[in-house]
Scaffold this motif. Structure first.
Motif, short mmCIF file in Angstrom:
data_model
loop_
_atom_site.label_atom_id
_atom_site.label_comp_id
_atom_site.label_asym_id
_atom_site.label_seq_id
_atom_site.Cartn_x
_atom_site.Cartn_y
_atom_site.Cartn_z
N ASN A 202 1.20 9.25 72.60
CA ASN A 202 0.92 8.11 73.71
C ASN A 202 1.58 8.15 75.02
OD1 ASN A 202 -1.17 6.76 72.12
ND2 ASN A 202 0.41 5.83 71.18
N ILE A 203 2.85 8.70 74.86
CA ILE A 203 3.65 8.72 76.05
C ILE A 203 3.83 9.93 76.79
CG2 ILE A 203 6.10 9.29 75.18
CD1 ILE A 203 7.18 6.94 76.91
N SER A 204 3.50 11.15 76.11
CA SER A 204 3.74 12.25 76.82
C SER A 204 2.63 12.85 77.63
CB SER A 204 4.22 13.41 75.71
OG SER A 204 5.17 12.82 74.80
N ASN A 205 3.14 13.52 78.70
CA ASN A 205 1.99 14.41 79.25
C ASN A 205 1.77 15.64 78.32
OD1 ASN A 205 3.95 13.35 81.77
ND2 ASN A 205 1.56 12.81 82.04
N ARG A 206 2.75 16.15 77.88
CA ARG A 206 3.10 17.57 77.38
C ARG A 206 3.62 17.43 76.13
NH1 ARG A 206 5.21 22.73 79.98
NH2 ARG A 206 5.79 21.01 81.60
N ILE A 207 3.24 18.35 75.26
CA ILE A 207 3.92 18.45 73.76
C ILE A 207 4.56 19.98 73.67
CG2 ILE A 207 3.99 18.44 71.42
CD1 ILE A 207 3.59 15.72 72.49
N ILE A 208 5.73 19.97 73.52
CA ILE A 208 6.30 21.35 73.00
C ILE A 208 6.65 21.37 71.64
CG2 ILE A 208 8.10 23.09 73.56
CD1 ILE A 208 6.40 22.50 75.99
N PHE A 209 5.89 22.11 70.83
CA PHE A 209 6.27 22.42 69.21
C PHE A 209 6.90 23.49 69.22
CE2 PHE A 209 4.84 23.81 65.33
CZ PHE A 209 5.44 22.97 64.44
N ILE A 210 8.44 23.17 68.44
CA ILE A 210 9.21 24.40 68.29
C ILE A 210 9.44 24.49 66.85
CG2 ILE A 210 11.69 24.91 68.51
CD1 ILE A 210 11.86 23.71 71.25
N GLU A 211 9.69 25.67 66.37
CA GLU A 211 9.94 26.10 65.06
C GLU A 211 10.56 27.51 65.22
OE1 GLU A 211 7.99 26.10 60.54
OE2 GLU A 211 7.03 27.36 61.91
N ASP A 212 11.69 27.26 64.17
CA ASP A 212 12.70 28.60 64.18
C ASP A 212 13.13 29.18 65.47
OD1 ASP A 212 12.63 28.29 61.54
OD2 ASP A 212 11.04 29.84 61.28
N GLY A 213 13.53 28.13 66.53
CA GLY A 213 14.05 28.52 67.76
C GLY A 213 12.97 29.29 68.68
N HIS A 214 11.77 29.12 68.33
CA HIS A 214 10.67 29.49 69.35
C HIS A 214 9.68 28.37 69.80
CE1 HIS A 214 12.18 33.25 67.28
NE2 HIS A 214 11.64 34.00 68.52
N ILE A 215 9.25 28.47 70.85
CA ILE A 215 8.06 27.58 71.30
C ILE A 215 6.74 28.23 70.55
CG2 ILE A 215 6.70 26.51 73.17
CD1 ILE A 215 8.98 26.54 74.74
N VAL A 216 6.23 27.42 69.48
CA VAL A 216 5.22 27.89 68.95
C VAL A 216 4.02 27.63 69.41
CG1 VAL A 216 3.78 27.79 66.66
CG2 VAL A 216 6.15 27.93 66.56
N GLU A 217 3.99 26.37 70.25
CA GLU A 217 2.83 25.79 71.06
C GLU A 217 3.14 24.76 72.00
OE1 GLU A 217 -0.65 24.71 68.58
OE2 GLU A 217 -1.38 23.55 70.12
N GLU A 218 2.43 24.96 73.23
CA GLU A 218 2.71 23.95 74.36
C GLU A 218 1.47 23.68 74.95
OE1 GLU A 218 4.56 24.51 78.86
OE2 GLU A 218 5.18 26.07 77.36
N ASN A 219 1.18 22.31 74.81
CA ASN A 219 -0.25 21.99 75.05
C ASN A 219 -0.24 20.47 75.61
OD1 ASN A 219 -3.14 21.78 75.22
ND2 ASN A 219 -3.34 22.57 73.18
N SER A 220 -1.18 19.99 76.36
CA SER A 220 -1.13 18.72 76.64
C SER A 220 -0.98 17.81 75.42
CB SER A 220 -2.57 18.35 77.51
OG SER A 220 -3.60 18.28 76.47
#
Length: 243
Positions: A202-220
């Protein structure tokens, strides 16, 4: 506003972050989410310099954050507010003293001016009546709101939150999230590491999903929660939203 380029970090030969790249624009709110131990908090600490990255660079408004140039480095850091998971208030100081310490020691404000600034922000978080209380007399939610007020006293241009609700009882989470929502309404740039999925959505413009030290997904935010691009993100959301 902030440019993170190829940040890497290891502890005891274990890779925590590997070649992380991220751009943060003025007024943007980014939530960093992912499994425990994925490197989220370490990334936040590398951005502000609480952890020294093994490689990579952080730029603030185009200016390199270079720890070797102490004057420039401290000046840049003064524009960033950091809120810890476990509050990190000084137990032997009152709420007011916690909030005025950096104002006096770092910005060299006089006592009266520092107190005036601190009381302004304590009022903003609804705790001006606790100015003379000590942290051990506060609830967890109150402690975290004091920690937010303390960071705001330095007039930062960007706020970094490291799991600001994870140490709180469920009934205290809402009062802290309400303060962060109000900062959004005021246009504050924020990077938030959180496990609160509905809040992140609800608050974010963008989500950064991280796993094992890597950005797996970056999206609105909308796209990430309604139509994640990666199978790993889908599995993560299925687990945290529906278990």
């Amino acid at each position: 506003m902030i440019s993170i380029r190829n940040i890497s970090k290891s502890f005891d030969n274990t890779k925590i972050l590997e070649n992380i790249n991220l751009e943060v624009s003025k007024g943007e709110i980014i939530s960093i989410i992912g499994p425990s131990g994925s490197g989220k908090s370490t990334l936040l600490r590398c951005i502000i310099g609480l952890e020294k990255a093994d490689g990579g660079e952080v730029y603030y408004k185009g200016q390199l954050m270079n720890p070797k140039d102490k004057t420039s480095y401290q000046e840049i850091r003064s524009h960033m507010g950091f809120v810890f998971q476990h509050f990190n208030l000084f137990p032997n100081m009152t709420v007011l003293e916690n909030c005025t310490l950096a104002l006096k020691e770092v910005l060299h404000k006089k006592d009266d001016e520092a107190s005036e600034i601190a009381m302004h922000y304590l009022e903003k978080v609804g705790l001006s009546n606790k100015a003379e209380s000590y942290p051990n007399k506060l609830s967890g939610g109150q402690k975290q709101r004091v920690a937010i007020a303390r960071a705001l006293c330095m007039n930062p241009e960007i706020m970094l939150f490291d799991e600001p609700t994870s140490a709180l009882d469920p009934e205290m989470i809402k009062e802290v999230l309400e303060v962060i929502k109000e900062l959004k309404n005021q246009g504050m740039t924020m990077i938030i590491v959180t496990h609160e999925m509905n809040f992140a959505k609800n608050i974010s413009n963008r989500i950064i999903f991280i796993e094992d030290g890597h950005i797996v997904e970056e999206n609105s935010s909308q796209e990430f929660f309604s139509n994640p691009k990666t199978q790993r993100a889908k599995l993560f959301l299925d687990k945290v939203l529906y278990d």
